[in-house]
Design a protein around this motif. Structure first.
Motif, short mmCIF file in Angstrom:
data_model
loop_
_atom_site.label_atom_id
_atom_site.label_comp_id
_atom_site.label_asym_id
_atom_site.label_seq_id
_atom_site.Cartn_x
_atom_site.Cartn_y
_atom_site.Cartn_z
N UNK A 242 -32.85 -21.75 -21.93
CA UNK A 242 -34.15 -22.37 -21.77
C UNK A 242 -35.17 -21.38 -21.20
N UNK A 243 -34.71 -20.50 -20.32
CA UNK A 243 -35.60 -19.52 -19.71
C UNK A 243 -36.17 -18.54 -20.72
N UNK A 244 -35.52 -18.43 -21.89
CA UNK A 244 -35.95 -17.47 -22.90
C UNK A 244 -36.57 -18.11 -24.14
N UNK B 198 -38.24 -25.21 -24.39
CA UNK B 198 -38.95 -25.68 -23.19
C UNK B 198 -39.95 -26.76 -23.56
N UNK B 199 -40.67 -26.58 -24.66
CA UNK B 199 -41.63 -27.58 -25.11
C UNK B 199 -40.92 -28.88 -25.47
N UNK B 200 -39.78 -28.78 -26.19
CA UNK B 200 -39.04 -29.98 -26.58
C UNK B 200 -38.50 -30.72 -25.37
N UNK B 201 -37.98 -29.99 -24.38
CA UNK B 201 -37.46 -30.63 -23.17
C UNK B 201 -38.58 -31.37 -22.46
N UNK B 202 -39.76 -30.76 -22.36
CA UNK B 202 -40.90 -31.42 -21.71
C UNK B 202 -41.26 -32.71 -22.43
N UNK B 203 -41.28 -32.68 -23.77
CA UNK B 203 -41.66 -33.86 -24.53
C UNK B 203 -40.59 -34.95 -24.43
#
Length: 249
Positions: free
Chosen positions: A30-32, A37-42
């Motif tokens: 996820x850090x890379x 990251x965008x999908x996790x936020x959504x």
């Protein structure tokens, strides 16, 4: 585990269903990965909205009905003699009847107080649920806004992504795989307004990955900073920033 497998775990991670080595491997990925990251936020925002959809609203008339029934329900203390025996008893029996009546009145008053307390708790819960729903909708709205732009930076063992919607005048900060702050400390977000820093909320110290709707309007801020502050946050930064992000364009 393949790279393809990791890309497919965004939804599972958002609902905290990954554990142990699998979770650690995904957070390193996820850090890379900006896309994940965008999908996790959504997914995180959507999960919050789905949870709120299960809220049940108490009928407004419930309080009045409970209080009305209090006056019609006969209360008998444990071990008290049947009413017929009390009527046939002596003065002691009449004393017990009076005692039973007193207990009945006290019980009714206690039950009524509990009903009022429960009603007030329900009102408070509904208000908090409504606020949480508005918060989740605003967060999802920024992430899905047609004009949303983002900027990312590596920090605290993970990464942070700033998402801004100029049309909504709001911003979201997405943390991915960040290490926990020192005990008794929190990560605090700030809007940079010229030479001043304006508090924009706190990150949950127990979650390395999260999406946070920043408090207050963007209102022309030139950037965002992240500092480590005492639990509860500070009015002004007390430490050097871990990261500074200019507003994405």
């Amino acid at each position: 585990m393949t790279t393809t497998d990791l890309h497919a775990l965004t939804g599972v991670y958002a609902v905290h269903a990954l554990h142990g080595d699998e979770r650690a491997a995904f957070e390193r990925h996820l850090a890379e990965c900006d896309t994940c990251r965008q999908e996790v936020a959504e997914f995180t925002a959507t999960t919050g909205r789905l949870a709120l959809a299960a809220t049940v609203t108490t009928r407004p008339a419930m309080r009045e009905q409970v209080l009305e029934r209090i006056t019609t329900v006969r209360q008998v203390p444990p071990g008290a003699a049947p009413l017929e025996r009390v009527r046939r008893g002596t003065r002691r029996g009449r004393g017990l009847a009076r005692w039973a009546l007193a207990v009945s009145v006290a019980a009714a008053a206690s039950f009524g107080g509990a009903a009022v307390w429960q009603y007030e708790r329900a009102q408070s819960a509904r208000h908090e649920a409504a606020q949480a729903q508005r918060h989740a909708e605003d967060l999802a709205g920024v992430l899905a806004a047609p004009d949303a732009t983002s900027r990312s930076v590596k920090m605290a063992g993970g990464a942070g992504t700033l998402v801004v919607s100029a049309d909504r005048d709001q911003a979201v900060f997405v943390a991915s795989g960040m290490t926990a702050p020192p005990r008794g400390k929190v990560y605090q977000l700030w809007f940079a307004d010229g030479g001043k820093m304006r508090s924009a909320g706190l990150l949950d110290p127990d979650r390395g990955s999260q999406a946070v709707l920043m408090q207050g309007a963007v209102d022309g801020a030139s950037g965002v900073g992240i500092t480590v502050e005492p639990a509860g946050g500070s009015k002004q930064p007390t430490s050097a920033p871990l990261a500074l992000l200019g507003m994405p364009t």
